[in-house]
Design an enzyme around this catalytic site. Sequence first.
Site, PDB file in Angstrom:
ATOM      1  N   LYS A  88      10.420   7.477 -26.389  1.00 25.21           N
ATOM      2  CA  LYS A  88       9.087   6.922 -26.113  1.00 25.21           C
ATOM      3  C   LYS A  88       9.183   5.705 -25.177  1.00 25.21           C
ATOM      4  CE  LYS A  88       4.669   6.076 -26.495  1.00 25.21           C
ATOM      5  NZ  LYS A  88       4.503   4.656 -26.395  1.00 25.21           N
ATOM      6  N   GLU A  95       6.012   5.614 -17.087  1.00 24.76           N
ATOM      7  CA  GLU A  95       4.575   5.342 -16.918  1.00 24.76           C
ATOM      8  C   GLU A  95       4.356   4.168 -15.961  1.00 24.76           C
ATOM      9  OE1 GLU A  95       2.499   4.760 -20.744  1.00 24.76           O
ATOM     10  OE2 GLU A  95       1.654   2.967 -19.809  1.00 24.76           O
TER      11      GLU A  95
END
Lengths: 326, 326, 326, 326
Positions: free
Chosen positions: A190, A197
């Site tokens: 993650k 991102e």
Amino acid sequence: MRLVMIGLGRMGGNMARRLMKAGHEIVAFDRDAQAVEKLVADGAIAASSVDDARVRAGSPAIWWVMLPHGEITDGMVDQIAAGGSAGDVVIDGGNSFYKDDIRRAKALAEKGMHYVDVGTSGGVWGLERGYCMMIGGPKDVVQDLDPIFAALAPGMGNIPRTVGRKDGTDPRAENGYIHAGPAGAGHFVKMVHNGIEYGLMQAYAEGFDILKGKASEKLPEDQRYDIDLADVAEVWRRGSVISSWLLDLTADALTADGKLEKFSGNVADSGEGQWTIEAAMEEAVPANVLTTALFARYRSRVEHTFGEKVLSAMRFGFGGHVEMPQ
Amino acid sequence: MRLVMIGLGRMGGNMARRLMKAGHEIVAFDRDAQAVEKLVADGAIAASSVDDARVRAGSPAIWWVMLPHGEITDGMVDQIAAGGSAGDVVIDGGNSFYKDDIRRAKALAEKGMHYVDVGTSGGVWGLERGYCMMIGGPKDVVQDLDPIFAALAPGMGNIPRTVGRKDGTDPRAENGYIHAGPAGAGHFVKMVHNGIEYGLMQAYAEGFDILKGKASEKLPEDQRYDIDLADVAEVWRRGSVISSWLLDLTADALTADGKLEKFSGNVADSGEGQWTIEAAMEEAVPANVLTTALFARYRSRVEHTFGEKVLSAMRFGFGGHVEMPQ
Amino acid sequence: MRLVMIGLGRMGGNMARRLMKAGHEIVAFDRDAQAVEKLVADGAIAASSVDDARVRAGSPAIWWVMLPHGEITDGMVDQIAAGGSAGDVVIDGGNSFYKDDIRRAKALAEKGMHYVDVGTSGGVWGLERGYCMMIGGPKDVVQDLDPIFAALAPGMGNIPRTVGRKDGTDPRAENGYIHAGPAGAGHFVKMVHNGIEYGLMQAYAEGFDILKGKASEKLPEDQRYDIDLADVAEVWRRGSVISSWLLDLTADALTADGKLEKFSGNVADSGEGQWTIEAAMEEAVPANVLTTALFARYRSRVEHTFGEKVLSAMRFGFGGHVEMPQ
Amino acid sequence: MRLVMIGLGRMGGNMARRLMKAGHEIVAFDRDAQAVEKLVADGAIAASSVDDARVRAGSPAIWWVMLPHGEITDGMVDQIAAGGSAGDVVIDGGNSFYKDDIRRAKALAEKGMHYVDVGTSGGVWGLERGYCMMIGGPKDVVQDLDPIFAALAPGMGNIPRTVGRKDGTDPRAENGYIHAGPAGAGHFVKMVHNGIEYGLMQAYAEGFDILKGKASEKLPEDQRYDIDLADVAEVWRRGSVISSWLLDLTADALTADGKLEKFSGNVADSGEGQWTIEAAMEEAVPANVLTTALFARYRSRVEHTFGEKVLSAMRFGFGGHVEMPQ
């Protein structure tokens, strides 16, 4: 299954609701009694304290901790562990640093307890669409919790299948969750997700910056374009190579205001971007894009760096800079 | 030798003076009549116009053009060429783009005239210390001009000799000037010099930024240092691996004011940094440091980029960013 | 003063010799008995073990530990501390991570012992030229050790004085050493020094790369230059803005072989570059140049990154890339 | 409408087919007679030469040129213009540099002819899905060609509508094409699109590199993860913030082979990435991510840069680098 949910903010509350919809039982606790009441109204069992939750948890107890990372989560894990029994499971669904997971898993293992870390993406839409989850922990424990993960995950939906994906392989990834590896692996994956991102966001940001700057009066007149950025974002959503969910969000924002005037441009970063760079350095992997994306955020939050003043001072020092050759 | 100096600013004026000291004759022209007068007081021959300079130039005429790069230099070269004769030499001592040199050299060659480009480093100290020069042009023409270059150059001075440098090799480099190649090569080498300069400056700037930031109250108390930056610059000048002239200038500035409060931090760039990156891209050479150093200057000159607002808008879009997982 | 030197490699041995020349007494210990013997031949007192060194150390004992950073230094500091007395001083002159210094200083303080960290630049030339030192530790302890630092430092030499530097300010910086702050501050400043060093080196490297690439046959013929890189390095040493000690070294290397054929280009990094980036991130300081310089070294050590294969795979995926528009 | 299609490669041929399906008439020409025959079999009118095409084109003639950018397109535009009439339209659907568009548009305008530039994304899937188009040229000319663009575009399809997009605004963007501005604007927007594409790709590439490197035996054993990259790509496609079409392609590739062994990792770049950086520099926009993504491709194509050898040479020069402090 029965599960204690600790932390009933937007994420924890909605996850609990999604689990209850799927037939699971939720023992709900939050420091904010109102948050507990709301969830009880939706069918949860109220707990007035961690100890109270323990009583209602069943055996083995399964705890899903959904708190801000760092010391607060650490404190809660300690508190749960203090009164826990062998076989209990603590799931950290927040954004913990994966090395904290490794440490906690070791501490719990000494008491025969299990620790599972879950990195979650999907934000505020998760209640409806489901939560994309990256999971770390012991294989059998993660397997035993499968009904919970399956209920939280988005499922296959109408997203086209990846070419070459065969029936018979682990179906979890296609349903929106994976068992990434042992303790910490879920949060690690993650974390890298968030690092990526940042890079993706910065790529779009720079591109739109170049489009906008093309109207500058400093350019030759026949090379100036006054481009409608909302239209550009829109057209790129429709069949182009760079279509993505982040571009969809950009189109939303530019459609509302092509100048984005309500935004300051002071861009925060959470810890994951920095941790991703630390991981890259530990592996000696060059990660120029992810790093420069993070640094752009740092720079966005100050009026000037001291380094820029050092540059000005040097230029003043060699003096001739206002003249011709340096 | 006799030489026409066009452009008597700080650079052109001082170069003329240094040449006269070495016994050369200077025909001096500048749009500013006062600048001409000053140089005449130091021994130059006044010229009231380019045509007037031509009369006094001798044959073949040698023109040293020391003007801001771009259209102004182009116009002057055209004007000189219009009335020039085969064998005349035009030297551009400014900061021209090397592709302009190539174009001009071709145009002059059609008339039998010669073009020489000279990139110069040394700035305001050149009168005293001499000018470090990088020269492009035809081999024999550059050779014929050697007395001029030798007079302008710093000479060997007391700088220690490079290990392995042998007598009998081209002595010009050790005396502070080189013939880098055909038309444009001089300005090309000077351009890369300035590109490197940006990179070096940014490296120091970032380092001092990190030292200064170490006093931040956001850090754990035992990891905070309030470091005397002037002392750091000073000590690094004395035997460290990173001693340099740019560090000397930094030490000067920090000694005057450790906070550099009189500097805004809006950092200009001249064209060379950009041209260096263009050259790198034409060669497919990765030049991350030189590029990011240039971009840091761009960023220093705006309050916020539009790109930063795009980032803020995306973050607002996926919404959960104020909560826990994104 | 009397001082125990632990670790008699090239650095430790030469520092001991420089100290003895200045009249200090050295108790010498190294796992390699031959190294001890050599130093004894130059006037040192032999120690056959740490305990033996302790006996000969005097009181309070002053220990200068000059070992590879990390576990080896940790082990030695522990061993010294185990048998130490209040008032003893342990100096770590290696390249320790500054957070290790903070930890060690606390541990020693519990026994009334003092810890001083010294970052040293100057490498193999130090015996002759002196060592540039950045020192962390308690103010009075560092003051008491001043005769040692003064003897090791290069002194003012013939380096021109910084403009504005006044008599009456702390004279240590001008003599080549500073007291940077409490525990860890010395190694912190040295760490940033090395981070800057990486950036400076990469700036020169990229510049020379662009110069070399200008001979490429892919460029238009009139834009190709076959530039003598050794001459360029030489001329930049002489009066240019980018003259530096690192440039001097580059000139040495290019003079020996303009193609640098004996070098592979696999570039190692020690820990300091990485630690500098970590520090920058902890302070939220954008450090693009220092980071990209570090990453260039990572990239230099592998044939291909996996990431590059990911790029190739994506390009293959959207397929049209061998055709026209993507 | 009737339109001459010049260049019947994968892109040109399929665009012609899509136009014929929508009822438009295509006059087809290609140097490869077989390519013409194939399209005639699908209903096109054969042209044996540009002149022959002109005869069959109707009046005003509309030419769609779909050739590799640069000299080949330039030559074709010249050839068409040489025999053209006022009112004729030349559309360049390739990947031309936008400054070439500006130049060509001016040249054609002198003859009363119109020039339209179309940047196209969508690659090999365009026949089926439609082509995302960014168009530059005079407003009324682009308007007159609308039936052609509408036929080529993907249309609204089932892509969710952007929030806040109102009926009554220009509907073209939602249908997959925009009129970006005057001559060159279409290719400019497409160029920035490709620049962004490089940045996005590099962000994913670095992320997967970090995931893969986490299995390295150099890491502490409890911090090593052997992550299934195909599963990671799959799970990120399902509800995560970084889902995108490029990620879909990555999932395809990793599912076929998680080690991507058939790919070398030598990554080509077309001109757009470089042009995007040039545009950024002309506007003084910092574009660190887009630039470093481009440079990563340069680096991927050589075994070592010369710059890396320069680094090695410097390190050898200060010598102590194999020892402790530098």
